[in-house]
Design a protein around this motif. Structure first.
Motif, short mmCIF file in Angstrom:
data_model
loop_
_atom_site.label_atom_id
_atom_site.label_comp_id
_atom_site.label_asym_id
_atom_site.label_seq_id
_atom_site.Cartn_x
_atom_site.Cartn_y
_atom_site.Cartn_z
N VAL A 1 0.67 -1.28 0.03
CA VAL A 1 -0.05 -0.04 0.07
C VAL A 1 0.91 1.33 -0.06
CG1 VAL A 1 -1.66 1.50 1.17
CG2 VAL A 1 -1.99 -1.31 1.13
N LEU A 2 0.59 2.12 -0.89
CA LEU A 2 1.04 3.54 -0.88
C LEU A 2 -0.06 4.63 -0.71
CD1 LEU A 2 3.74 5.30 -1.88
CD2 LEU A 2 2.77 5.04 -4.33
N VAL A 3 0.05 5.30 0.43
CA VAL A 3 -0.91 6.02 1.02
C VAL A 3 -0.47 7.50 0.58
CG1 VAL A 3 -1.75 7.25 3.07
CG2 VAL A 3 -1.01 4.90 3.07
N LEU A 4 -1.55 8.03 0.06
CA LEU A 4 -1.69 9.63 -0.44
C LEU A 4 -1.91 10.47 0.78
CD1 LEU A 4 -3.84 9.22 -3.84
CD2 LEU A 4 -1.25 9.82 -3.43
N THR A 5 -1.36 11.55 0.91
CA THR A 5 -1.57 12.25 2.18
C THR A 5 -1.15 13.62 1.94
OG1 THR A 5 -0.80 12.72 4.41
CG2 THR A 5 0.77 11.66 3.08
N THR A 6 -1.91 14.61 2.60
CA THR A 6 -1.33 16.13 2.55
C THR A 6 -0.06 16.31 3.55
OG1 THR A 6 -2.99 16.71 4.11
CG2 THR A 6 -3.69 16.87 1.81
N PHE A 7 0.14 15.24 4.15
CA PHE A 7 1.26 15.19 5.15
C PHE A 7 1.16 16.22 6.21
CE2 PHE A 7 4.76 12.96 6.53
CZ PHE A 7 5.85 13.88 6.92
N ASP A 8 0.14 16.34 7.05
CA ASP A 8 0.00 17.25 8.06
C ASP A 8 0.33 16.73 9.53
OD1 ASP A 8 -2.13 15.75 8.05
OD2 ASP A 8 -3.44 17.18 7.96
N LEU A 9 0.90 15.22 9.28
CA LEU A 9 1.41 14.59 10.39
C LEU A 9 0.45 14.33 11.55
CD1 LEU A 9 4.89 15.97 10.88
CD2 LEU A 9 4.24 13.57 10.41
N ASP A 10 -0.93 14.25 11.02
CA ASP A 10 -2.04 13.93 11.96
C ASP A 10 -2.34 12.59 12.35
OD1 ASP A 10 -3.21 12.77 9.91
OD2 ASP A 10 -4.74 14.48 9.41
N GLU A 11 -3.43 12.05 12.97
CA GLU A 11 -3.44 10.77 13.35
C GLU A 11 -3.85 9.83 12.20
OE1 GLU A 11 -7.66 12.36 13.32
OE2 GLU A 11 -5.52 13.16 13.95
N TYR A 12 -3.94 10.38 10.96
CA TYR A 12 -4.22 9.48 9.96
C TYR A 12 -3.09 9.05 9.61
CZ TYR A 12 -9.08 11.51 9.59
OH TYR A 12 -10.27 11.84 10.00
N VAL A 13 -1.90 9.72 9.45
CA VAL A 13 -0.76 9.19 9.04
C VAL A 13 -0.18 8.26 9.87
CG1 VAL A 13 1.61 9.92 8.39
CG2 VAL A 13 -0.16 11.31 7.77
N PHE A 14 -0.22 8.49 11.13
CA PHE A 14 0.42 7.60 12.24
C PHE A 14 -0.51 6.03 12.13
CE2 PHE A 14 1.44 11.25 15.08
CZ PHE A 14 2.62 11.68 14.43
N GLY A 15 -1.88 6.24 11.92
CA GLY A 15 -2.46 5.13 11.90
C GLY A 15 -2.09 4.27 10.76
N ALA A 16 -1.92 5.05 9.72
CA ALA A 16 -1.45 4.29 8.48
C ALA A 16 -0.06 3.56 8.45
CB ALA A 16 -1.27 5.39 7.18
N LEU A 17 0.72 4.17 9.38
CA LEU A 17 1.95 3.55 9.62
C LEU A 17 1.77 2.19 10.47
CD1 LEU A 17 4.42 6.40 10.88
CD2 LEU A 17 4.87 4.81 8.98
N ARG A 18 0.94 2.39 11.52
CA ARG A 18 0.68 1.35 12.40
C ARG A 18 0.00 0.02 11.43
NH1 ARG A 18 -1.21 5.46 15.90
NH2 ARG A 18 0.48 5.85 17.44
N ALA A 19 -0.84 0.54 10.48
CA ALA A 19 -1.64 -0.67 9.62
C ALA A 19 -0.45 -1.18 8.49
CB ALA A 19 -2.61 0.28 8.94
N GLY A 20 0.79 -0.70 8.43
CA GLY A 20 1.70 -1.19 7.73
C GLY A 20 1.72 -0.69 6.23
N ALA A 21 1.37 0.37 6.02
CA ALA A 21 1.68 1.01 4.75
C ALA A 21 3.23 0.87 4.23
CB ALA A 21 1.28 2.59 4.79
N ALA A 22 3.27 0.85 3.23
CA ALA A 22 4.91 0.79 2.60
C ALA A 22 5.38 1.95 2.03
CB ALA A 22 4.80 -0.39 1.24
N GLY A 23 4.49 2.91 2.02
CA GLY A 23 5.02 4.27 1.61
C GLY A 23 4.22 5.35 1.76
N PHE A 24 4.47 6.46 1.67
CA PHE A 24 3.50 7.97 1.77
C PHE A 24 3.91 8.68 0.47
CE2 PHE A 24 3.72 6.14 5.97
CZ PHE A 24 2.37 6.32 6.33
N LEU A 25 3.03 9.24 -0.04
CA LEU A 25 3.25 10.07 -1.25
C LEU A 25 2.41 11.23 -1.06
CD1 LEU A 25 4.42 10.06 -4.31
CD2 LEU A 25 2.01 9.39 -4.96
N LEU A 26 3.16 12.41 -1.27
CA LEU A 26 2.47 13.59 -0.91
C LEU A 26 1.39 13.97 -2.13
CD1 LEU A 26 5.17 16.10 0.32
CD2 LEU A 26 3.71 14.48 1.57
N LYS A 27 0.19 14.59 -1.80
CA LYS A 27 -0.61 14.87 -2.87
C LYS A 27 -0.31 15.62 -3.95
CE LYS A 27 -5.07 13.14 -1.68
NZ LYS A 27 -6.59 13.58 -1.58
N ASP A 28 0.65 16.33 -3.72
CA ASP A 28 1.27 17.59 -4.81
C ASP A 28 2.57 16.94 -5.46
OD1 ASP A 28 3.06 17.66 -2.68
OD2 ASP A 28 2.98 19.86 -2.31
#
Length: 230
Positions: A87-114
């Motif tokens: 899983v590659l997660v799309l995020t605006t990267f505001d470091l909120d609980e969504y990003v942390f939750g995706a980390l715990r869930a096992g996301a393989a990476g994070f991509l900024l929407k811009d």
């Protein structure tokens, strides 16, 4: 797509999930127009994303974090647990609980929407190779923020660290610094292929789903960073 020996390599099969039609269409246009990448399904929410991954078994699922019904975190957790895709997660990267939750869930990476088109393609291909994708500067910021709010490593986790070889502990410490495989190889004077092998063994021994989880564990455990070569 052709490999070094002239043998055709299979396309990277991608499922996209975003509740904004314009965003989803833009992602699909970029990826579908790239040689070696095939968009096999599109979803408007997490429920559809999980269903498509079960049906199509793609290589990579690109998921928006905030979607109706089932959000990207819950979808990531299910997709990773069932080993349906990376899983590659799309995020605006505001470091909120969504990003942390995706980390715990096992996301393989994070991509900024811009991120631009080249960045999107590079991220999908990197995740498909099993390496995970986060720009080093973003990795360090995210790891530091997560580690500052996360509890220390559990006794079971600390015990598991003792199963690592000294070299694997060095590699894990480098992951905690947010270094890429090539940067780790340079720092520890290793071949990049050897570094990849060490990372795979670390994830298996510690029962972790991604290198980002390994990086957070390194931070929580206070592993000392190996000195760079002279």
């Amino acid at each position: 797509m052709t490999g070094e020996a002239g043998v055709a390599e299979p396309s990277v099969r991608v499922v996209l999930a975003d509740d904004q039609p314009a965003v989803r269409a833009g992602l699909a246009l970029i990826l579908a127009g790239t040689p070696g990448i095939e968009v096999v399904g599109e979803a408007v929410d997490g429920d559809e994303a999980v269903a498509l991954c079960r049906e199509l078994r793609p290589d990579v699922a690109v998921l928006d974090v905030r979607m109706p019904r089932r959000d990207g975190i819950a979808a990531t957790r299910e997709i990773v647990t069932e080993r349906l895709a990376d899983v590659l997660v799309l995020t605006t990267f505001d470091l909120d609980e969504y990003v942390f939750g995706a980390l715990r869930a096992g996301a393989a990476g994070f991509l900024l929407k811009d991120t631009d088109a080249a960045g999107l393609v590079a991220a999908v291909r990197t995740v498909a190779r099993g390496e995970g994708f986060i720009a080093p500067a973003v990795t360090r910021r995210l790891i530091a923020a997560f580690a500052a709010t996360a509890p220390g490593a559990s006794a079971a986790t600390r015990a598991a660290l003792h199963t690592l070889t000294p070299r694997e502990r060095d590699v894990l410490a480098c992951l905690g610094l947010g270094l890429s495989n090539q940067q780790i190889a340079d720092r520890l004077v290793l071949a990049e292929s050897t570094t990849k092998t060490h990372v795979s063994r670390i994830l298996a021994k510690l029962d972790l789903r991604s290198r980002v989880q390994a990086a957070i564990l390194a931070q929580e455990s206070g592993l000392p960073a190996p000195a760079p070569p002279p």
